[in-house]
Design a protein around this motif. Sequence first.
Motif, mmCIF file in Angstrom:
data_model
loop_
_atom_site.group_PDB
_atom_site.id
_atom_site.type_symbol
_atom_site.label_atom_id
_atom_site.label_comp_id
_atom_site.label_asym_id
_atom_site.label_seq_id
_atom_site.Cartn_x
_atom_site.Cartn_y
_atom_site.Cartn_z
ATOM 1 N N THR A 294 -44.628 30.407 -0.144
ATOM 2 C CA THR A 294 -44.088 29.311 -0.961
ATOM 3 C C THR A 294 -42.699 29.654 -1.468
ATOM 4 O OG1 THR A 294 -46.321 28.664 -1.645
ATOM 5 C CG2 THR A 294 -44.489 27.897 -3.008
ATOM 6 N N LEU A 295 -42.543 30.864 -1.986
ATOM 7 C CA LEU A 295 -41.235 31.279 -2.516
ATOM 8 C C LEU A 295 -40.197 31.372 -1.408
ATOM 9 C CD1 LEU A 295 -42.655 33.960 -4.928
ATOM 10 C CD2 LEU A 295 -41.440 31.901 -5.642
ATOM 11 N N ALA A 296 -40.619 31.859 -0.239
ATOM 12 C CA ALA A 296 -39.683 31.989 0.879
ATOM 13 C C ALA A 296 -39.244 30.631 1.411
ATOM 14 C CB ALA A 296 -40.325 32.808 1.992
ATOM 15 N N ALA A 297 -40.093 29.600 1.230
ATOM 16 C CA ALA A 297 -39.774 28.276 1.752
ATOM 17 C C ALA A 297 -38.781 27.510 0.879
ATOM 18 C CB ALA A 297 -41.060 27.459 1.894
ATOM 19 N N LEU A 298 -38.531 27.954 -0.335
ATOM 20 C CA LEU A 298 -37.591 27.243 -1.213
ATOM 21 C C LEU A 298 -36.204 27.265 -0.588
ATOM 22 C CD1 LEU A 298 -38.661 28.572 -4.747
ATOM 23 C CD2 LEU A 298 -39.292 26.419 -3.644
ATOM 24 N N PRO A 299 -35.574 26.107 -0.428
ATOM 25 C CA PRO A 299 -34.274 26.066 0.250
ATOM 26 C C PRO A 299 -33.125 26.639 -0.575
ATOM 27 C CG PRO A 299 -34.904 23.878 -0.491
ATOM 28 C CD PRO A 299 -36.080 24.759 -0.734
ATOM 29 N N GLU A 300 -33.279 26.750 -1.877
ATOM 30 C CA GLU A 300 -32.221 27.286 -2.734
ATOM 31 C C GLU A 300 -32.656 28.640 -3.303
ATOM 32 O OE1 GLU A 300 -29.392 25.798 -2.846
ATOM 33 O OE2 GLU A 300 -30.046 23.929 -1.878
ATOM 34 N N THR A 425 -45.000 8.915 1.991
ATOM 35 C CA THR A 425 -44.904 7.458 2.079
ATOM 36 C C THR A 425 -44.288 6.864 0.822
ATOM 37 O OG1 THR A 425 -46.844 7.378 3.510
ATOM 38 C CG2 THR A 425 -46.224 5.337 2.391
ATOM 39 N N GLN A 426 -44.785 7.276 -0.349
ATOM 40 C CA GLN A 426 -44.318 6.659 -1.590
ATOM 41 C C GLN A 426 -42.894 7.062 -1.935
ATOM 42 O OE1 GLN A 426 -47.112 6.594 -4.840
ATOM 43 N NE2 GLN A 426 -45.511 6.643 -6.389
ATOM 44 N N LEU A 427 -42.570 8.350 -1.746
ATOM 45 C CA LEU A 427 -41.231 8.805 -2.126
ATOM 46 C C LEU A 427 -40.196 8.476 -1.050
ATOM 47 C CD1 LEU A 427 -42.145 12.309 -3.622
ATOM 48 C CD2 LEU A 427 -41.558 10.227 -4.868
ATOM 49 N N GLY A 428 -40.611 8.591 0.202
ATOM 50 C CA GLY A 428 -39.666 8.339 1.287
ATOM 51 C C GLY A 428 -38.609 9.409 1.407
ATOM 52 N N TRP A 429 -38.851 10.579 0.829
ATOM 53 C CA TRP A 429 -37.880 11.666 0.888
ATOM 54 C C TRP A 429 -38.031 12.421 2.210
ATOM 55 C CZ3 TRP A 429 -38.638 14.286 -4.607
ATOM 56 C CH2 TRP A 429 -38.280 13.368 -5.596
ATOM 57 N N PRO A 430 -36.932 12.933 2.735
ATOM 58 C CA PRO A 430 -37.017 13.678 3.996
ATOM 59 C C PRO A 430 -37.759 15.000 3.819
ATOM 60 C CG PRO A 430 -34.797 13.825 3.081
ATOM 61 C CD PRO A 430 -35.541 12.819 2.245
ATOM 62 N N THR A 431 -38.471 15.390 4.865
ATOM 63 C CA THR A 431 -39.171 16.671 4.857
ATOM 64 C C THR A 431 -38.213 17.765 5.307
ATOM 65 O OG1 THR A 431 -41.342 15.686 5.304
ATOM 66 C CG2 THR A 431 -41.059 17.999 5.887
ATOM 67 N N HIS A 432 -37.982 18.725 4.437
ATOM 68 C CA HIS A 432 -37.101 19.854 4.758
ATOM 69 C C HIS A 432 -37.842 20.897 5.595
ATOM 70 C CE1 HIS A 432 -33.946 22.867 4.180
ATOM 71 N NE2 HIS A 432 -34.910 23.732 3.877
ATOM 72 N N GLY A 433 -39.144 21.043 5.329
ATOM 73 C CA GLY A 433 -39.932 22.009 6.092
ATOM 74 C C GLY A 433 -41.414 21.729 5.922
ATOM 75 N N LEU A 442 -48.131 23.695 3.532
ATOM 76 C CA LEU A 442 -46.994 23.854 2.630
ATOM 77 C C LEU A 442 -45.875 22.944 3.120
ATOM 78 C CD1 LEU A 442 -45.323 25.398 0.435
ATOM 79 C CD2 LEU A 442 -44.897 27.138 2.181
ATOM 80 N N GLU A 443 -45.363 22.092 2.239
ATOM 81 C CA GLU A 443 -44.346 21.111 2.642
ATOM 82 C C GLU A 443 -43.262 21.027 1.573
ATOM 83 O OE1 GLU A 443 -44.177 16.605 4.528
ATOM 84 O OE2 GLU A 443 -46.065 17.402 3.737
ATOM 85 N N ILE A 444 -42.019 20.955 2.043
ATOM 86 C CA ILE A 444 -40.865 20.828 1.149
ATOM 87 C C ILE A 444 -40.216 19.467 1.387
ATOM 88 C CG2 ILE A 444 -38.662 21.811 0.413
ATOM 89 C CD1 ILE A 444 -40.983 23.713 0.012
ATOM 90 N N LEU A 445 -40.129 18.650 0.329
ATOM 91 C CA LEU A 445 -39.418 17.371 0.380
ATOM 92 C C LEU A 445 -38.158 17.484 -0.468
ATOM 93 C CD1 LEU A 445 -42.371 14.836 -0.100
ATOM 94 C CD2 LEU A 445 -41.468 15.773 2.036
ATOM 95 N N LEU A 446 -37.090 16.854 -0.026
ATOM 96 C CA LEU A 446 -35.829 16.892 -0.764
ATOM 97 C C LEU A 446 -35.461 15.509 -1.268
ATOM 98 C CD1 LEU A 446 -33.615 19.250 1.450
ATOM 99 C CD2 LEU A 446 -35.029 19.825 -0.545
#
Length: 452
Positions: A294-300, A425-433, A442-446
């Motif tokens: 989880t920590l490694a997946a954080l984009p920042e 669906t509700q947020l419509g944010w792109p999936t980063h990973g 584990l999923e990252i949305l931006l």
Amino acid sequence: MVAFSHTDTGTSESEWAASGVAALPELPLSADELADMTFVVLAAHPDDETLGAGGFLAKLHAAGAAVEVLLCTAGEASHPDSQTTTPEQLAAVRLTEFDSAVSGLNPSATWRFLELADGQLAASTERIADSLRAAVAGRPADSVTIIAPYRHDGHTDHDTLGSIAAEVAAQGGHGLLEYPIWYWLWAGPDDSTWNSWVRVPLADQDQRAKQRAMGAHLSQTKPLSDQPGDETLLSDTFLEHFRRPWEAFAWHPSTAGSNSAADAERIFDEVHSREEDPWSYTTSWYERRKRSLTLAALPEESYESGLELGCSIGTLSEELAQRCQQFLGVDASSAALAQAAKRLARFPSAHAKHLTMPGEWPEGTFDLVVLSETGYYLSPDELSELLARIEATTRHGGTLVLCHWRHPISGWQLDAEAVHAMARTQLGWPTHGLYREKDFMLEILLAPERTA
């Protein structure tokens, strides 16, 4: 832990008879309802099932209910000072007695021996819990009732088994019936606990079946020999408590399909009050590895303000706090938050707060929001409201982390795939990973960047 010995005289049956315990309300399940259910019975030792719930097992057979018994130990430590019978010999005797008793009470019941050490069940909690979950798996949660020793019975094996059953029942939404045994010896009518219990009346045939089953446990109701150390374990005065025309249980009805955020504080406070780390967050390689991923997946590398929704005891929180200038962990369980607060105490800008989401929400905005192992403990409407809250308080370009166990969450309406699908669906944010394996996803949305 209550201190008592099987040699104590204890509270007499006449005292209990005068207490009004025989007037407890009846278990509110009809014969037809019983017939449609499956009952999984836990016994720490051979004879527990007979003493605590033998009459009910006979009644379940008459109703046509499915019954499975999980026997944890062979009770080989019941006569530690015997000069005539080794623990191995006693184990064989007691297993034979158990088979005879269960067959007489409920001929259609199945049983399984877990082969654990008598007096040491506290060292096998995970194995017992896994065995119990396997026994209740594959059935609708509200069709399963667990029958187990009363979790405050005073015997360490009984208490351990009762606590495990209570946790599995709460997590799965199953009904739970707790049967007291040693409670009738050391407690008395002035102990108000029994006032909230229910009573199961026993028909004549149920009583007869129970008495025959009690008689099958000869190693406990008669001396092994006339030698020192082979004395009778269960005295006639103690056995009087189990010749009643009824049995008493602490009753916890099924919560299947009805659990929501409003139940979270009650359910998880109960779990965390029994164990500091009920899901082995601090010791499990699975949990430690999942946190690292989880920590490694954080984009920042770092964030200005982080929010963890459902932080539990704070094992992930203290690592997230090192990546955030300001950090807040929130949870509905006060018991869990007490531990989270201790873990975050070394970070001046990190805090833990008691909130029941989504009805309650922290002030401010965040560029990191983490929803880990929490989304499926909400109803669909509550998750929709939670996602709206996240959308309103996540800064442009911010990170939303979703991480959830992929197996069925019995007693709740959502699972990992449903939670993540609703978020996309509700947020419509792109999936980063997106990362999936057998046990978790584990999923990252931006959040979208600010538009000009």
